[in-house]
Write a protein that holds these residues in place. Structure first.
Motif, mmCIF file in Angstrom:
data_model
loop_
_atom_site.group_PDB
_atom_site.id
_atom_site.type_symbol
_atom_site.label_atom_id
_atom_site.label_comp_id
_atom_site.label_asym_id
_atom_site.label_seq_id
_atom_site.Cartn_x
_atom_site.Cartn_y
_atom_site.Cartn_z
ATOM 1 N N ASP A 134 0.840 -1.196 0.000
ATOM 2 C CA ASP A 134 0.000 0.000 0.000
ATOM 3 C C ASP A 134 0.878 1.250 0.000
ATOM 4 O O ASP A 134 2.087 1.182 0.266
ATOM 5 C CB ASP A 134 -0.906 -0.012 1.238
ATOM 6 C CG ASP A 134 -2.101 0.925 1.114
ATOM 7 O OD1 ASP A 134 -2.292 1.517 0.034
ATOM 8 O OD2 ASP A 134 -2.839 1.050 2.111
ATOM 9 N N GLU B 172 1.198 5.372 1.394
ATOM 10 C CA GLU B 172 0.682 6.341 2.354
ATOM 11 C C GLU B 172 -0.346 7.254 1.686
ATOM 12 O O GLU B 172 -1.311 7.686 2.320
ATOM 13 C CB GLU B 172 1.829 7.199 2.907
ATOM 14 C CG GLU B 172 2.806 6.454 3.781
ATOM 15 C CD GLU B 172 3.989 7.308 4.185
ATOM 16 O OE1 GLU B 172 4.572 7.029 5.239
ATOM 17 O OE2 GLU B 172 4.322 8.260 3.442
ATOM 18 N N THR C 147 -2.281 7.290 -2.199
ATOM 19 C CA THR C 147 -2.369 6.668 -3.517
ATOM 20 C C THR C 147 -2.121 7.664 -4.653
ATOM 21 O O THR C 147 -1.896 7.257 -5.793
ATOM 22 C CB THR C 147 -3.739 5.992 -3.732
ATOM 23 O OG1 THR C 147 -4.792 6.901 -3.385
ATOM 24 C CG2 THR C 147 -3.865 4.733 -2.878
ATOM 25 N N ARG D 14 -7.776 -2.567 2.904
ATOM 26 C CA ARG D 14 -6.967 -2.218 4.069
ATOM 27 C C ARG D 14 -7.540 -2.806 5.357
ATOM 28 O O ARG D 14 -6.799 -3.095 6.292
ATOM 29 C CB ARG D 14 -6.864 -0.701 4.192
ATOM 30 C CG ARG D 14 -5.978 -0.078 3.117
ATOM 31 C CD ARG D 14 -6.138 1.414 3.036
ATOM 32 N NE ARG D 14 -5.291 1.972 1.981
ATOM 33 C CZ ARG D 14 -5.581 3.052 1.276
ATOM 34 N NH1 ARG D 14 -6.722 3.707 1.503
ATOM 35 N NH2 ARG D 14 -4.752 3.472 0.344
ATOM 36 N N ARG E 47 0.055 -6.208 5.336
ATOM 37 C CA ARG E 47 -0.037 -4.895 4.693
ATOM 38 C C ARG E 47 1.264 -4.145 4.921
ATOM 39 O O ARG E 47 1.659 -3.913 6.067
ATOM 40 C CB ARG E 47 -1.214 -4.105 5.253
ATOM 41 C CG ARG E 47 -1.402 -2.730 4.610
ATOM 42 C CD ARG E 47 -2.563 -1.985 5.245
ATOM 43 N NE ARG E 47 -2.667 -0.624 4.731
ATOM 44 C CZ ARG E 47 -3.086 0.421 5.434
ATOM 45 N NH1 ARG E 47 -3.478 0.243 6.696
ATOM 46 N NH2 ARG E 47 -3.141 1.619 4.897
ATOM 47 N N ILE F 43 3.072 -0.668 4.140
ATOM 48 C CA ILE F 43 2.787 0.705 3.729
ATOM 49 C C ILE F 43 4.099 1.397 3.378
ATOM 50 O O ILE F 43 5.034 1.401 4.173
ATOM 51 C CB ILE F 43 2.067 1.477 4.846
ATOM 52 C CG1 ILE F 43 0.822 0.718 5.306
ATOM 53 C CG2 ILE F 43 1.691 2.884 4.370
ATOM 54 C CD1 ILE F 43 0.140 1.328 6.520
#
Length: 302
Positions: free
Chosen positions: A225, A227, A229, A275, A287, A289
Motif C-alpha cells: 500500500d 501512504e 495513492t 486495508r 499490509r 505501507i
C-alpha cells in the motif's frame, strides 16, 4: 528507470513460509495431495510490484526452500482484444471500460478454470497477454506459447501460486457506500469519482462481484500500500520519463494522467475494504505501507 530498493522481500518470505506451514497443516487431513498455497499480492501501480514478485518467486524456487512456484498476473487474464472491443461498444458511454484495466475487463471464467486446475495439481498452461498488440490496445498471446506447469515427469508439482495485480483482493462496495463516496467526491471535487456518472461506477462495481470467486480462493494476501495513492501519478510519470530518456518513447505527463485516471476510481472505491482485510480469519494478510520513496514505513499483519 527509477531505482527501486527491495526492503520488502524478507518480510514477505517470512510471512509466506508461515502461511505455507499453516496451510499444509490445515489441508493435511483433507487431501492426500494438499493443494498449493494460493497467495495474492496487491500492489499499487508504480510501487515496484513486478520487481518484488520476481524476487519472491526467485527466493522460493531457490535453495534452501526449493518450492515449485508459479506467478500468475491478473493482467494475463484480460479479455481478448475482440471481447474488449465488444465490451466497449456495448457500453459506449462508460469511459471506464473503453480500454483494459478496470474490473469487468478480465476473463474471470479463464481465471477460475486455471485456479481449479492448479488446485488439483493438473497439467495446465498459464495464459499470457501482450499489451503491445493492436497498437497498444493489447491481446492474449498464442496459447501454444504459454508456459505449461504440472507436466508429469518433467517437474515437481506447483506448491505456491502467486496471483499478483493492482486490483487483486478488491471487493465490491455496498450500494449505499458507493453512492455516498460518489456524492462526497462531487461536493469536494477531489479525486476522480466525481468526474464519472454514478451508473458507470455501478457497472464496474457490479462486475467486481464476479471477482469474489477468485479472491475467495486465496489462502493469504500481501498488500503493498501507499501512504497516499496519489503517489501513483508521480511514480508513473517517473517510469515514463525514464523510458523517454532511455528508449526515446514513452507517455507524456499529460498522457500519464489520463492513463492513471482510468484506473484511479477503483483505488478510491475499493482500497478501504482491502486495508481492513479480505479474510474472516486473522493473520492471513500482510499490509506493507510505503512512502513516496517506495520504502516500507509500516508493516501490519491483519
Amino acid at each position: 528507470m527509477p531505482k527501486i530498493v527491495d526492503d520488502k522481500s524478507d518480510h514477505c518470505i517470512s510471512f509466506i513460509l508461515e502461511q505455507l506451514q499453516a496451510h499444509r497443516q490445515e489441508t493435511y487431513e483433507s487431501y492426500v495431495d494438499p493443494p498449493p498455497l494460493f497467495l495474492g499480492i496487491n500492489g499499487v501501480q508504480g510501487v515496484g510490484k513486478t520487481t518484488l514478485v520476481s524476487a519472491i518467486a526467485t527466493i522460493l524456487l531457490s535453495p534452501p526452500h526449493c518450492l515449485p512456484t508459479v506467478v500468475l498476473s491478473i493482467d494475463d487474464l484480460y479479455l481478448t482484444h475482440a471481447s474488449q472491443v465488444l465490451l466497449a461498444s456495448s457500453n459506449p458511454l462508460n469511459p471506464l471500460v473503453q480500454h483494459r484495466g478496470e474490473p469487468g475487463t478480465h476473463d474471470i471464467a479463464l481465471g477460475l478454470s486455471l485456479f481449479s486446475a492448479l488446485k488439483a495439481h493438473q497439467r495446465v498452461k498459464i495464459p499470457a497477454y501482450d499489451k503491445s498488440a493492436f497498437s497498444g490496445q493489447g491481446d492474449r498471446t498464442d496459447e501454444r506459447a504459454w508456459e505449461e506447469v504440472n507436466v508429469p515427469g518433467n517437474m515437481a508439482k506447483i506448491q505456491v501460486v502467486i496471483f499478483e495485480g493492482w486490483c487483486v483482493g478488491f471487493r465490491a462496495a455496498g450500494t449505499e457506500e458507493l453512492r455516498q463516496k460518489w456524492e462526497d467526491a462531487g461536493r469536494c471535487q477531489i479525486g476522480t469519482l466525481w468526474k464519472h456518472r454514478l451508473v458507470d461506477l455501478e457497472f464496474v462495481n457490479d462486475r467486481l462481484r464476479e471477482y469474489d470467486l477468485l479472491t475467495d480462493s486465496l489462502d493469504a494476501l500481501i498488500h503493498i500500500d501507499a501512504e497516499n495513492t496519489q503517489y501513483v501519478y508521480d511514480w508513473r510519470r517517473e517510469q515514463e520519463a525514464a523510458l523517454r530518456a532511455g528508449k526515446g518513447a514513452g507517455m507524456t505527463d499529460e498522457q500519464v494522467i489520463k492513463f492513471v485516471d482510468g484506473y484511479y476510481p477503483a483505488y478510491e472505491l475499493f482500497s478501504d475494504a482491502l486495508r481492513r482485510g479480505v479474510f474472516e480469519g486473522k493473520g492471513k494478510q500482510l499490509r506493507i505501507i510505503v512512502g513516496k520513496d517506495r520504502r516500507a514505513n509500516q508493516i501490519i499483519k491483519l
